[in-house]
Design an enzyme around this catalytic site. Structure first.
Site, PDB file in Angstrom:
ATOM      1  N   TYR A   5     -18.399 -35.615 -13.476  1.00 38.35           N
ATOM      2  CA  TYR A   5     -18.435 -34.197 -13.097  1.00 38.35           C
ATOM      3  C   TYR A   5     -19.199 -34.052 -11.788  1.00 38.35           C
ATOM      4  O   TYR A   5     -20.417 -34.283 -11.735  1.00 38.35           O
ATOM      5  CB  TYR A   5     -19.107 -33.350 -14.175  1.00 38.35           C
ATOM      6  N   SER A   8     -13.351 -27.298 -23.966  1.00 38.82           N
ATOM      7  CA  SER A   8     -12.553 -26.151 -23.537  1.00 38.82           C
ATOM      8  C   SER A   8     -12.248 -25.203 -24.694  1.00 38.82           C
ATOM      9  O   SER A   8     -11.105 -24.801 -24.898  1.00 38.82           O
ATOM     10  CB  SER A   8     -11.251 -26.608 -22.876  1.00 38.82           C
ATOM     11  N   PHE A  28      -9.572 -18.942 -20.093  1.00 39.82           N
ATOM     12  CA  PHE A  28      -8.490 -17.991 -20.349  1.00 39.82           C
ATOM     13  C   PHE A  28      -8.792 -17.091 -21.537  1.00 39.82           C
ATOM     14  O   PHE A  28      -8.500 -15.884 -21.521  1.00 39.82           O
ATOM     15  CB  PHE A  28      -7.173 -18.735 -20.599  1.00 39.82           C
TER      16      PHE A  28
END
Length: 308
Positions: free
Chosen positions: A37, A195, A201
């Site tokens: 990351y 996620s 989203f």
């Protein structure tokens, strides 16, 4: 991942450290990072600074296999992002090198939970896990994890050394593999859902993406697919309004109701959103509410295929 530049757009380290400390202040005890990351271990170094002085409060988890040392080869792991693949090296001879680099980045004596980030298609999982087990024997790592594996790979790995956690994508718009979940339950392995908000989203607030946002690589977030997915997600957003909570809180509470041993790792940059996410752990959803969610999800056909 969202706290390193180049992943979800620009961010500075001061803001990122405030976000991590906001999570710890809100009661979070599990911080998940990876040597891949950000550039040159940026995210691990960031986490190390943030938890310094609070080390006893935190389970520090990191991963290896994608940030391949210079001069070493790697194998292709196909993914659903627009670039089509990740490059992985899980060779046993490199595992200690990965771990020592992560320990230096984090500034800690031992990694609480150490994952193989993706299985290396060219290396038997038993070989990778065997080298990881040696790190436990030497006190550099406390517990072993696997990320993005199949049920068969989990079983084979667990036969070499007990696996504490398996990390896979799981959310309202990405069901976990039923076989993997069954294997984890049978073996007593915890499930860490990456996620859990569907790359943001499921917060119900993503209408477009800024420049430099990693999600441009994900087909589900292309302009047409994003619009269609938002339309189809409306019943879940409406249910959250009815319950007096945010869509993100509903998504997280729903996930935590799916299994006794699931842990969610939502990412956020904003202290207010972090506190909002943490509060979802205290919500109990009635059976009728869960049934209503299941009905809504049955009709929620996602445009853009898988993210993995």
């Amino acid at each position: 991942m969202v706290l390193s530049p180049g992943m979800y757009g620009d961010i500075d380290d001061d803001r990122a450290e405030r976000a991590i400390n906001a999570a710890l202040d809100a009661g979070a005890v599990h911080v998940d990072t990876s040597d891949a990351y950000g550039a040159d271990g940026h995210n691990e170094r960031l986490v190390g600074r943030a938890v310094k002085g609070r080390r006893e409060e935190v389970v520090v988890a990191t991963k290896f296999g994608l940030a391949v040392p210079e001069g070493e080869g790697a194998r292709s792991f196909p993914v659903g992002y627009s670039f089509g693949e990740l490059r992985v090296n899980g060779e046993a001879r490199l595992v200690r090198r990965y771990a020592e680099r992560s320990l230096a980045n984090l500034g800690i004596d031992a990694i609480d939970l150490y994952y193989a980030h993706y299985p290396d298609p060219g290396v038997p999982i038993e070989e990778t896990v065997g080298a990881m087990a040696a790190l436990v024997d030497d006190g550099l790592v406390r517990h072993l994890g696997l990320s993005n594996v199949t049920a068969e790979q989990l079983r084979r790995a667990h036969a070499v050394h007990p696996i504490t956690a398996v990390q896979n994508e799981w959310s309202m718009w990405r069901p976990v593999d039923a076989g993997l979940l069954a294997a984890a339950r049978e073996l007593g392995v915890g499930v860490v859902a990456w996620s859990p908000l569907g790359n943001g989203f499921l917060t119900g607030s993503v209408r477009s993406l800024g420049e430099g946002d990693f999600r441009h690589n994900a087909p589900r977030f292309s302009a047409g697919n994003l619009s269609a997915n938002n339309d189809r997600y409306a019943p879940i957003r409406d249910l959250a309004v009815d319950l007096g909570i945010t869509p993100a809180q509903l998504a997280l509470a729903w996930l935590l109701h799916q299994d006794e041993h699931v842990v969610a790792i939502p990412g956020s940059r904003t202290p207010a959103h972090i506190r909002e996410n943490a509060a979802a752990a205290g919500f109990a959803l009635h059976g009728d509410t869960l049934a209503r969610i299941d009905r809504a999800l049955t009709g929620f056909e996602v445009s853009g295929g898988t993210l993995l």
